[in-house]
Design a protein around this motif. Structure first.
Motif, PDB file in Angstrom:
ATOM      1  N   VAL A  15       0.836  -1.201   0.000  1.00 30.35           N
ATOM      2  CA  VAL A  15       0.000   0.000   0.000  1.00 30.35           C
ATOM      3  C   VAL A  15       0.873   1.255   0.000  1.00 30.35           C
ATOM      4  N   LEU A  16       1.880   1.262   0.859  1.00 33.31           N
ATOM      5  CA  LEU A  16       2.778   2.421   0.936  1.00 33.31           C
ATOM      6  C   LEU A  16       3.517   2.653  -0.374  1.00 33.31           C
ATOM      7  N   THR A  17       4.030   1.579  -0.978  1.00 39.30           N
ATOM      8  CA  THR A  17       4.820   1.736  -2.200  1.00 39.30           C
ATOM      9  C   THR A  17       3.954   2.119  -3.391  1.00 39.30           C
ATOM     10  N   VAL A  18       2.735   1.588  -3.444  1.00 43.45           N
ATOM     11  CA  VAL A  18       1.838   1.960  -4.544  1.00 43.45           C
ATOM     12  C   VAL A  18       1.480   3.437  -4.456  1.00 43.45           C
ATOM     13  N   LEU A  19       1.179   3.894  -3.246  1.00 42.67           N
ATOM     14  CA  LEU A  19       0.869   5.312  -3.051  1.00 42.67           C
ATOM     15  C   LEU A  19       2.078   6.173  -3.414  1.00 42.67           C
ATOM     16  N   ALA A  20       3.242   5.778  -2.938  1.00 42.04           N
ATOM     17  CA  ALA A  20       4.456   6.553  -3.223  1.00 42.04           C
ATOM     18  C   ALA A  20       4.782   6.544  -4.716  1.00 42.04           C
ATOM     19  N   THR A  21       4.568   5.407  -5.378  1.00 43.88           N
ATOM     20  CA  THR A  21       4.834   5.334  -6.815  1.00 43.88           C
ATOM     21  C   THR A  21       3.911   6.260  -7.584  1.00 43.88           C
ATOM     22  N   GLY A  22       2.637   6.301  -7.179  1.00 42.88           N
ATOM     23  CA  GLY A  22       1.699   7.212  -7.834  1.00 42.88           C
ATOM     24  C   GLY A  22       2.095   8.666  -7.659  1.00 42.88           C
ATOM     25  N   LEU A  23       2.505   9.032  -6.447  1.00 44.39           N
ATOM     26  CA  LEU A  23       2.961  10.399  -6.203  1.00 44.39           C
ATOM     27  C   LEU A  23       4.216  10.700  -7.012  1.00 44.39           C
ATOM     28  N   ALA A  24       5.116   9.724  -7.076  1.00 48.52           N
ATOM     29  CA  ALA A  24       6.354   9.926  -7.833  1.00 48.52           C
ATOM     30  C   ALA A  24       6.074  10.143  -9.313  1.00 48.52           C
ATOM     31  N   THR A  25       5.056   9.473  -9.846  1.00 46.40           N
ATOM     32  CA  THR A  25       4.700   9.654 -11.250  1.00 46.40           C
ATOM     33  C   THR A  25       4.289  11.090 -11.527  1.00 46.40           C
ATOM     34  N   VAL A  26       3.493  11.665 -10.627  1.00 47.17           N
ATOM     35  CA  VAL A  26       3.109  13.074 -10.776  1.00 47.17           C
ATOM     36  C   VAL A  26       4.338  13.975 -10.661  1.00 47.17           C
ATOM     37  N   GLU A  27       5.191  13.651  -9.698  1.00 40.28           N
ATOM     38  CA  GLU A  27       6.401  14.456  -9.504  1.00 40.28           C
ATOM     39  C   GLU A  27       7.287  14.454 -10.748  1.00 40.28           C
ATOM     40  N   LEU A  28       7.371  13.316 -11.419  1.00 43.26           N
ATOM     41  CA  LEU A  28       8.182  13.233 -12.634  1.00 43.26           C
ATOM     42  C   LEU A  28       7.673  14.212 -13.684  1.00 43.26           C
ATOM     43  N   SER A  29       6.365  14.348 -13.799  1.00 39.75           N
ATOM     44  CA  SER A  29       5.797  15.282 -14.767  1.00 39.75           C
ATOM     45  C   SER A  29       6.169  16.714 -14.425  1.00 39.75           C
ATOM     46  N   VAL A  30       6.108  17.036 -13.134  1.00 41.91           N
ATOM     47  CA  VAL A  30       6.439  18.402 -12.706  1.00 41.91           C
ATOM     48  C   VAL A  30       7.916  18.698 -12.957  1.00 41.91           C
ATOM     49  N   VAL A  31       8.783  17.755 -12.591  1.00 42.89           N
ATOM     50  CA  VAL A  31      10.219  17.941 -12.810  1.00 42.89           C
ATOM     51  C   VAL A  31      10.527  18.053 -14.296  1.00 42.89           C
ATOM     52  N   ALA A  32       9.853  17.256 -15.115  1.00 38.93           N
ATOM     53  CA  ALA A  32      10.074  17.303 -16.563  1.00 38.93           C
ATOM     54  C   ALA A  32       9.740  18.678 -17.121  1.00 38.93           C
ATOM     55  N   ILE A  33       8.642  19.275 -16.638  1.00 37.00           N
ATOM     56  CA  ILE A  33       8.256  20.611 -17.101  1.00 37.00           C
ATOM     57  C   ILE A  33       9.301  21.642 -16.684  1.00 37.00           C
ATOM     58  N   GLU A  34       9.804  21.504 -15.457  1.00 34.50           N
ATOM     59  CA  GLU A  34      10.813  22.457 -14.984  1.00 34.50           C
ATOM     60  C   GLU A  34      12.113  22.341 -15.771  1.00 34.50           C
ATOM     61  N   LEU A  35      12.463  21.118 -16.183  1.00 30.71           N
ATOM     62  CA  LEU A  35      13.724  20.904 -16.901  1.00 30.71           C
ATOM     63  C   LEU A  35      13.622  21.215 -18.393  1.00 30.71           C
ATOM     64  N   ALA A  36      12.503  20.806 -18.992  1.00 31.12           N
ATOM     65  CA  ALA A  36      12.425  20.853 -20.455  1.00 31.12           C
ATOM     66  C   ALA A  36      11.453  21.902 -20.988  1.00 31.12           C
ATOM     67  N   GLY A  37      10.599  22.439 -20.154  1.00 37.22           N
ATOM     68  CA  GLY A  37       9.677  23.457 -20.630  1.00 37.22           C
ATOM     69  C   GLY A  37       8.768  22.929 -21.729  1.00 37.22           C
ATOM     70  N   GLU A  38       8.814  23.546 -22.909  1.00 37.74           N
ATOM     71  CA  GLU A  38       7.946  23.149 -24.013  1.00 37.74           C
ATOM     72  C   GLU A  38       8.262  21.758 -24.540  1.00 37.74           C
ATOM     73  N   ASP A  39       9.481  21.276 -24.270  1.00 35.88           N
ATOM     74  CA  ASP A  39       9.874  19.937 -24.723  1.00 35.88           C
ATOM     75  C   ASP A  39       9.552  18.863 -23.693  1.00 35.88           C
ATOM     76  N   SER A  40       8.781  19.221 -22.671  1.00 36.20           N
ATOM     77  CA  SER A  40       8.513  18.255 -21.606  1.00 36.20           C
ATOM     78  C   SER A  40       7.715  17.053 -22.109  1.00 36.20           C
ATOM     79  N   SER A  41       6.822  17.258 -23.080  1.00 41.06           N
ATOM     80  CA  SER A  41       6.035  16.145 -23.612  1.00 41.06           C
ATOM     81  C   SER A  41       6.936  15.100 -24.259  1.00 41.06           C
ATOM     82  N   ALA A  42       7.929  15.573 -24.999  1.00 42.44           N
ATOM     83  CA  ALA A  42       8.854  14.648 -25.653  1.00 42.44           C
ATOM     84  C   ALA A  42       9.662  13.877 -24.612  1.00 42.44           C
ATOM     85  N   MET A  43      10.086  14.584 -23.563  1.00 40.72           N
ATOM     86  CA  MET A  43      10.883  13.922 -22.539  1.00 40.72           C
ATOM     87  C   MET A  43      10.037  12.925 -21.755  1.00 40.72           C
ATOM     88  N   LEU A  44       8.774  13.267 -21.490  1.00 40.18           N
ATOM     89  CA  LEU A  44       7.894  12.329 -20.809  1.00 40.18           C
ATOM     90  C   LEU A  44       7.579  11.133 -21.698  1.00 40.18           C
TER      91      LEU A  44
END
Length: 399
Positions: A15-44
């Motif tokens: 339960v803990l790892t599934v919840l954490a994995t889901g949160l991490a997935t959202v975090e990856l999207s946010v970090v991708a936007i911060e790093l790549a900006g308009e190219d974030s879709s390609a990086m994701l």
């Protein structure tokens, strides 16, 4: 909940790892936007392709490298690796660093999933109890995709990104601590096989064992159904100008609700019909959902189709775990479950590419038609192999 206290703690860790994995997935999207900006879709997009590839390769490498290691300690190590991978996102400043962190995180997640299944099969030998445990795991995985984005939105509104990443890493650490206190039994397997033989032992079993041969073919409708839902839902909902973003999320939710219902129904149906018949029924639902795609005219009819596909996917996946466990024989469960995960994700890679390309080039209606035919072919091959197996048994009994 089974009375086995070790399983209870392992499930709490899940339960803990599934919840954490889901949160991490959202975090990856946010970090991708911060790093790549308009190219974030390609990086994701690259990260998602990396996910599918990792879930193909990691289980095979796991069978090769860690077959004789104690699984409980390995689960702890995998949680620690994921915690470190999430924390590293705080310091990542390049696209290459981002993809490296994602790759490590996904490899650890795929390995954890395989070993978790192995432990559940080992600790819950009773068929009915094992089926309920697998169903709960499948439901939990689906609920994660629904709940985690909401939680992430609230937490990101309250806390800065750095603290959010630290909190997610803490969830993995708590999972590791829960596993340590569970005192899981040692199920290390001694083997005389060569490295290459160990790595591909699970894959060979899918070819050698008659009960497993239909499963890769059933993975075809599973993969094509999932790919159609995931790649075309925004387009199909967006065709109706009166619909909004929430309607897209609700459409995905209809598929998720179908998965939850299918996973739950699989337990009840197990006492009324054979695993083979239930999985065949799941394949029929997926094929019917895809065949009905070109004829749906309203948003709510699309929800019905997605719900049916979700039920079909869960019926096959839930019962397949029991079939795999029973057929393992002299091959470790880790190797067989890992092989099954690798096969399914290999098919998913092709299915995602095919569904996305067809929808882009020819539109959604022809894509529905083509994928439904391919799904029916996979279902037909599974039926043929099952009938052949039944004929062989009848012949041997007559003799």
């Amino acid at each position: 909940m089974p009375s086995n206290p070790q399983y209870v703690r392992l499930f709490q860790s899940k339960v803990l790892t599934v919840l954490a994995t889901g949160l991490a997935t959202v975090e990856l999207s946010v970090v991708a936007i911060e790093l790549a900006g308009e190219d974030s879709s390609a990086m994701l997009g690259t990260a998602l392709s990396l996910k599918s590839l990792t879930f193909v390769v990691a289980p095979l490498v796991l069978s090769l490298v860690v077959v004789q290691l104690k699984r409980g300690r390995l689960l702890v190590v995998l949680d620690l690796v994921r915690a470190l991978a999430v924390l590293s996102l705080i310091f990542v400043e390049t696209k290459a660093g981002f993809l490296l962190a994602v790759g490590i995180f996904l490899a650890a997640t795929a390995s954890f999933k395989v070993i978790y299944l192995e432990y559940v099969a080992y600790m819950l030998p009773d068929k009915a109890t094992f089926s309920r445990a697998i169903s709960k795991s499948r439901i939990l995985d689906e609920l994660e995709s629904l709940i985690s984005p909401l939680m992430a939105g609230v937490l990101l509104f309250i806390f800065p990104m750095t603290l959010f990443l630290a909190a997610t890493a803490l969830a993995f650490l708590l999972s590791a601590l829960r596993i340590l206190t569970a005192q899981l039994p040692a199920i290390a397997v001694k083997t005389t096989r060569s490295d290459a033989q160990r790595s591909f032992a699970g894959l060979k079993l899918f070819y050698r064992e008659a009960n497993l041969r239909p499963l890769p073919w059933l993975m075809v409708p599973i993969a094509l159904g999932i790919a159609m839902v995931m790649t075309t839902t925004p387009v199909l909902v967006g065709l109706d100008e009166s619909r909004q973003g929430a309607d897209i999320a609700f459409a995905f939710g209809a598929f998720g609700a179908g998965v939850v219902v299918g996973a739950t129904a699989g337990i009840w149906l197990g006492s009324l019909a054979t695993e083979r018949h239930i999985m065949n029924a799941g394949a029929v639902l997926i094929v019917a959902g895809l065949f009905g795609g070109p004829f749906h005219e309203a948003y709510y009819s699309l929800l019905v189709l997605w719900f049916a596909i979700g039920v079909g996917v869960a019926l096959i996946q839930t019962l397949a775990a029991s079939v795999i466990r029973r057929a393992a024989q002299d091959v470790s469960l880790m190797q067989v479950y890992g092989a099954g995960l690798a096969i399914q994700n290999a098919v998913l890679v092709v299915a995602y590419s095919l569904a996305g390309w067809l929808a882009s080039e020819w539109g959604t209606q022809p894509t529905f038609g083509i994928l439904s035919v391919l799904s029916a072919f996979g279902m037909g091959m599974a039926w043929y192999l099952n009938r052949s197996q039944g004929s062989l048994k009848s012949s041997s009994q007559t003799e």
